[in-house]
Structure formats: C-alpha cells, structure tokens
Motif scaffolding. Sequence first.
Motif, PDB file in Angstrom:
ATOM      1  N   PRO A 182       0.816  -1.224   0.000  1.00  0.00           N
ATOM      2  CA  PRO A 182       0.000   0.000   0.000  1.00  0.00           C
ATOM      3  C   PRO A 182       0.849   1.273   0.000  1.00  0.00           C
ATOM      4  CG  PRO A 182      -0.864  -1.575   1.587  1.00  0.00           C
ATOM      5  CD  PRO A 182       0.465  -2.098   1.136  1.00  0.00           C
ATOM      6  N   SER A 183       2.006   1.237   0.657  1.00  0.00           N
ATOM      7  CA  SER A 183       2.891   2.406   0.681  1.00  0.00           C
ATOM      8  C   SER A 183       3.427   2.706  -0.711  1.00  0.00           C
ATOM      9  CB  SER A 183       4.053   2.176   1.650  1.00  0.00           C
ATOM     10  OG  SER A 183       3.595   2.029   2.976  1.00  0.00           O
ATOM     11  N   TRP A 184       3.817   1.656  -1.445  1.00  0.00           N
ATOM     12  CA  TRP A 184       4.304   1.872  -2.805  1.00  0.00           C
ATOM     13  C   TRP A 184       3.219   2.480  -3.689  1.00  0.00           C
ATOM     14  CZ3 TRP A 184       5.877  -3.963  -3.124  1.00  0.00           C
ATOM     15  CH2 TRP A 184       6.904  -4.214  -2.215  1.00  0.00           C
ATOM     16  N   LEU A 185       2.002   1.943  -3.579  1.00  0.00           N
ATOM     17  CA  LEU A 185       0.909   2.425  -4.416  1.00  0.00           C
ATOM     18  C   LEU A 185       0.487   3.846  -4.031  1.00  0.00           C
ATOM     19  CD1 LEU A 185      -1.242  -0.829  -4.641  1.00  0.00           C
ATOM     20  CD2 LEU A 185       0.442   0.043  -6.279  1.00  0.00           C
ATOM     21  N   ALA A 186       0.512   4.139  -2.730  1.00  0.00           N
ATOM     22  CA  ALA A 186       0.200   5.503  -2.287  1.00  0.00           C
ATOM     23  C   ALA A 186       1.257   6.487  -2.789  1.00  0.00           C
ATOM     24  CB  ALA A 186       0.101   5.553  -0.771  1.00  0.00           C
ATOM     25  N   LYS A 187       2.503   6.062  -2.760  1.00  0.00           N
ATOM     26  CA  LYS A 187       3.586   6.912  -3.258  1.00  0.00           C
ATOM     27  C   LYS A 187       3.437   7.128  -4.755  1.00  0.00           C
ATOM     28  CE  LYS A 187       8.580   6.940  -3.976  1.00  0.00           C
ATOM     29  NZ  LYS A 187       9.815   6.132  -3.895  1.00  0.00           N
ATOM     30  N   ASP A 188       3.130   6.066  -5.501  1.00  0.00           N
ATOM     31  CA  ASP A 188       2.911   6.199  -6.944  1.00  0.00           C
ATOM     32  C   ASP A 188       1.812   7.222  -7.236  1.00  0.00           C
ATOM     33  OD1 ASP A 188       4.863   4.436  -7.693  1.00  0.00           O
ATOM     34  OD2 ASP A 188       3.521   3.057  -8.753  1.00  0.00           O
ATOM     35  N   LYS A 189       0.724   7.123  -6.512  1.00  0.00           N
ATOM     36  CA  LYS A 189      -0.392   8.054  -6.705  1.00  0.00           C
ATOM     37  C   LYS A 189       0.048   9.483  -6.435  1.00  0.00           C
ATOM     38  CE  LYS A 189      -4.966   9.217  -4.858  1.00  0.00           C
ATOM     39  NZ  LYS A 189      -5.987   8.863  -3.830  1.00  0.00           N
ATOM     40  N   SER A 190       0.815   9.678  -5.369  1.00  0.00           N
ATOM     41  CA  SER A 190       1.274  11.017  -5.020  1.00  0.00           C
ATOM     42  C   SER A 190       2.259  11.565  -6.047  1.00  0.00           C
ATOM     43  CB  SER A 190       1.931  10.988  -3.632  1.00  0.00           C
ATOM     44  OG  SER A 190       2.464  12.240  -3.286  1.00  0.00           O
ATOM     45  N   MET A 191       3.171  10.716  -6.531  1.00  0.00           N
ATOM     46  CA  MET A 191       4.196  11.159  -7.474  1.00  0.00           C
ATOM     47  C   MET A 191       3.681  11.334  -8.893  1.00  0.00           C
ATOM     48  SD  MET A 191       7.016  11.536  -5.688  1.00  0.00           S
ATOM     49  CE  MET A 191       5.898  12.193  -4.437  1.00  0.00           C
ATOM     50  N   SER A 192       2.513  10.805  -9.191  1.00  0.00           N
ATOM     51  CA  SER A 192       1.983  10.868 -10.554  1.00  0.00           C
ATOM     52  C   SER A 192       1.652  12.289 -10.993  1.00  0.00           C
ATOM     53  CB  SER A 192       0.727   9.991 -10.670  1.00  0.00           C
ATOM     54  OG  SER A 192      -0.329  10.501  -9.866  1.00  0.00           O
ATOM     55  N   ARG A 193       1.720  13.253 -10.090  1.00  0.00           N
ATOM     56  CA  ARG A 193       1.445  14.648 -10.455  1.00  0.00           C
ATOM     57  C   ARG A 193       2.573  15.279 -11.255  1.00  0.00           C
ATOM     58  NH1 ARG A 193       3.096  14.662  -5.107  1.00  0.00           N
ATOM     59  NH2 ARG A 193       4.638  16.260  -4.482  1.00  0.00           N
ATOM     60  N   TYR A 194       3.747  14.645 -11.262  1.00  0.00           N
ATOM     61  CA  TYR A 194       4.871  15.210 -11.986  1.00  0.00           C
ATOM     62  C   TYR A 194       4.795  14.862 -13.466  1.00  0.00           C
ATOM     63  CZ  TYR A 194       6.932  16.152  -7.418  1.00  0.00           C
ATOM     64  OH  TYR A 194       7.159  16.616  -6.153  1.00  0.00           O
ATOM     65  N   LYS A 195       5.196  15.806 -14.313  1.00  0.00           N
ATOM     66  CA  LYS A 195       5.082  15.616 -15.764  1.00  0.00           C
ATOM     67  C   LYS A 195       5.973  14.484 -16.276  1.00  0.00           C
ATOM     68  CE  LYS A 195       8.536  19.183 -16.897  1.00  0.00           C
ATOM     69  NZ  LYS A 195       8.781  20.439 -17.642  1.00  0.00           N
ATOM     70  N   GLU A 196       7.065  14.180 -15.559  1.00  0.00           N
ATOM     71  CA  GLU A 196       7.971  13.112 -15.992  1.00  0.00           C
ATOM     72  C   GLU A 196       7.469  11.725 -15.615  1.00  0.00           C
ATOM     73  OE1 GLU A 196      10.648  16.048 -13.579  1.00  0.00           O
ATOM     74  OE2 GLU A 196       8.541  15.393 -13.580  1.00  0.00           O
ATOM     75  N   TRP A 197       6.326  11.652 -14.949  1.00  0.00           N
ATOM     76  CA  TRP A 197       5.881  10.396 -14.352  1.00  0.00           C
ATOM     77  C   TRP A 197       5.682   9.277 -15.376  1.00  0.00           C
ATOM     78  CZ3 TRP A 197       6.113   7.979 -10.034  1.00  0.00           C
ATOM     79  CH2 TRP A 197       5.273   6.900  -9.767  1.00  0.00           C
ATOM     80  N   SER A 198       4.990   9.559 -16.459  1.00  0.00           N
ATOM     81  CA  SER A 198       4.689   8.516 -17.453  1.00  0.00           C
ATOM     82  C   SER A 198       5.962   7.921 -18.037  1.00  0.00           C
ATOM     83  CB  SER A 198       3.811   9.079 -18.570  1.00  0.00           C
ATOM     84  OG  SER A 198       2.554   9.454 -18.071  1.00  0.00           O
ATOM     85  N   GLU A 199       6.905   8.781 -18.386  1.00  0.00           N
ATOM     86  CA  GLU A 199       8.160   8.287 -18.941  1.00  0.00           C
ATOM     87  C   GLU A 199       8.944   7.498 -17.905  1.00  0.00           C
ATOM     88  OE1 GLU A 199      12.296   7.954 -19.820  1.00  0.00           O
ATOM     89  OE2 GLU A 199      11.521   9.281 -18.247  1.00  0.00           O
ATOM     90  N   TYR A 200       8.934   7.982 -16.664  1.00  0.00           N
ATOM     91  CA  TYR A 200       9.674   7.310 -15.595  1.00  0.00           C
ATOM     92  C   TYR A 200       9.100   5.923 -15.321  1.00  0.00           C
ATOM     93  CZ  TYR A 200      11.506   6.415 -10.889  1.00  0.00           C
ATOM     94  OH  TYR A 200      12.100   5.845  -9.797  1.00  0.00           O
ATOM     95  N   THR A 201       7.788   5.801 -15.232  1.00  0.00           N
ATOM     96  CA  THR A 201       7.184   4.499 -14.934  1.00  0.00           C
ATOM     97  C   THR A 201       7.348   3.517 -16.092  1.00  0.00           C
ATOM     98  OG1 THR A 201       5.018   5.317 -15.669  1.00  0.00           O
ATOM     99  CG2 THR A 201       5.498   5.417 -13.312  1.00  0.00           C
ATOM    100  N   SER A 202       7.580   4.020 -17.302  1.00  0.00           N
ATOM    101  CA  SER A 202       7.772   3.129 -18.443  1.00  0.00           C
ATOM    102  C   SER A 202       9.114   2.412 -18.400  1.00  0.00           C
ATOM    103  CB  SER A 202       7.652   3.918 -19.754  1.00  0.00           C
ATOM    104  OG  SER A 202       8.781   4.756 -19.957  1.00  0.00           O
TER     105      SER A 202
END
Length: 254
Positions: free
Chosen positions: A218-238
Amino acid sequence: MPNPVVQRSPDGWIAPVWKAVWYLLTSIPIGEEYRKTLQLRHAINLSKGLTFPVMFLLILWYNRLTTVTAAYAAIHGSYGVLWLVKEELYRDASWETPCTLGSAVTLVIGMSIMFWTSPYLLITGGEGVEPGPIQLCFILTLFIFGNWLHHSSDVQKYFVLQAKRGLITNGLFSRCRNPNYLGEMMIYGSFAGFSINHELYWVPWIYLFIIWSGLFLPSWLAKDKSMSRYKEWSEYTSRSGLILPWPFSVKSNA
C-alpha cells in the motif's frame, strides 16, 4: 506537525487495508495525550536498537554460542545500530508521524514477535537447524547487498530532496521506484533464511508476507499516486519497476 504518510492513500481495493494498518500504527485510542510528543520512529528505534542485546541474551540464556548464532547476532544487531545512525543522519520523514501510546506499544510488541521469531527458532533449535555453508553464503550475500541498497538509496533520496523537491529518476531510482524497500525486503529475507532448516521455518515468512502486503505494497501504491502529479511520471514508470528493477529502457516521445 506534518503527517506525510497518513495524508495520502492508494486507490482501489487496497485503500481500506492502508487505512486499517495506519489506524493500528497511529490511532489506537489508548494514551491519546502522548500524541503530541510520541512518533512512530520512537517505537521503531526502540525495537531495532534492542536487537543486539536481545540476541546475545537469547544466546546466553540457551547456551547456544556458535559461529552461526554469532553471525546472526552480528548482522541483525548491526542492522539495528545502523538504523539508529540513519535516524540521526538521514531520517525517513514517514516515521515522524505522531501516534498514541497504545499504537507505540502495539508496534514494539508486534515488531518483537515478527522480527525476533527467526533468531528464536535458530537459537533454540539446536545445531541441526543451523544453515549449512552454502546456505549461509547465500544468506549473508543477500544481507550485504540488501543493506547496501537500503542505505544507499535512502541516502540518495534524503540528500537529493534536501537540495530540491521533486521526482527522483536517476541513480538507484532509475530502474526501481522503491529500491530502499527492496533492500529492506532482502535484509529481512536474510534474517528469515537463518531458520530455513527449522520445521517452523515458514512462520517468519508468514510475518514478512503480512508486512510486505499490508504495509509495504500500500505504501508503494500511495507513493505512486502522489508522485503521478509530476510531468515526468509517465516516462519514468515506463522504464522503472514498482519494486523489482526494470531492465528495459523506453525512450520518451517528448
């Protein structure tokens, strides 16, 4: 005082798990008056700081000082000492979350049961349950790499964020979004591995599964949700895995 953890939550089916776990960690309604001064880190530091003396007391009590039991005391005890060093030099702000006395006591007792079961099985089980040379080599290697990964990534995260807030996408975080958690999983996996030859070897792994699925995931998923506001997020998660390093690079179209 900020609550960096309890103010965020993952989405979906795991959200109730998150809320239940953090209720237990912070809000058991006993000793509410201590919330102003008591933080989760105090209970965690107490438990981890006691590991070295507890290990040697177990060894002395059961008269089981061997090379293997001493090795266990060395790695688990030194991990506890290094945690206190980390607390002083590059503390994780998540553990500064306030908690009640009831939650703090519950946390200390819970950590003691979950994390000291494996050494108890090792020390009380006799020489027949001690890991052999090949097993010991693998276990110690797992601990060494896990300890390096845990502390190195926490150092990177702490000092980068001290200089500039934002998404960390390089270094140890370039292929894995939670390398500090991965290191800690390797560390505690190595501790559980010391009781691998005991008939109750599965008990420490049950405890680890509870922690990894009820707190870590749950901590990882909560962090992902919080960090997804950054514009680099999609490229980073890929190009990065949630917990396991992602070996493949995907170029950004930006």
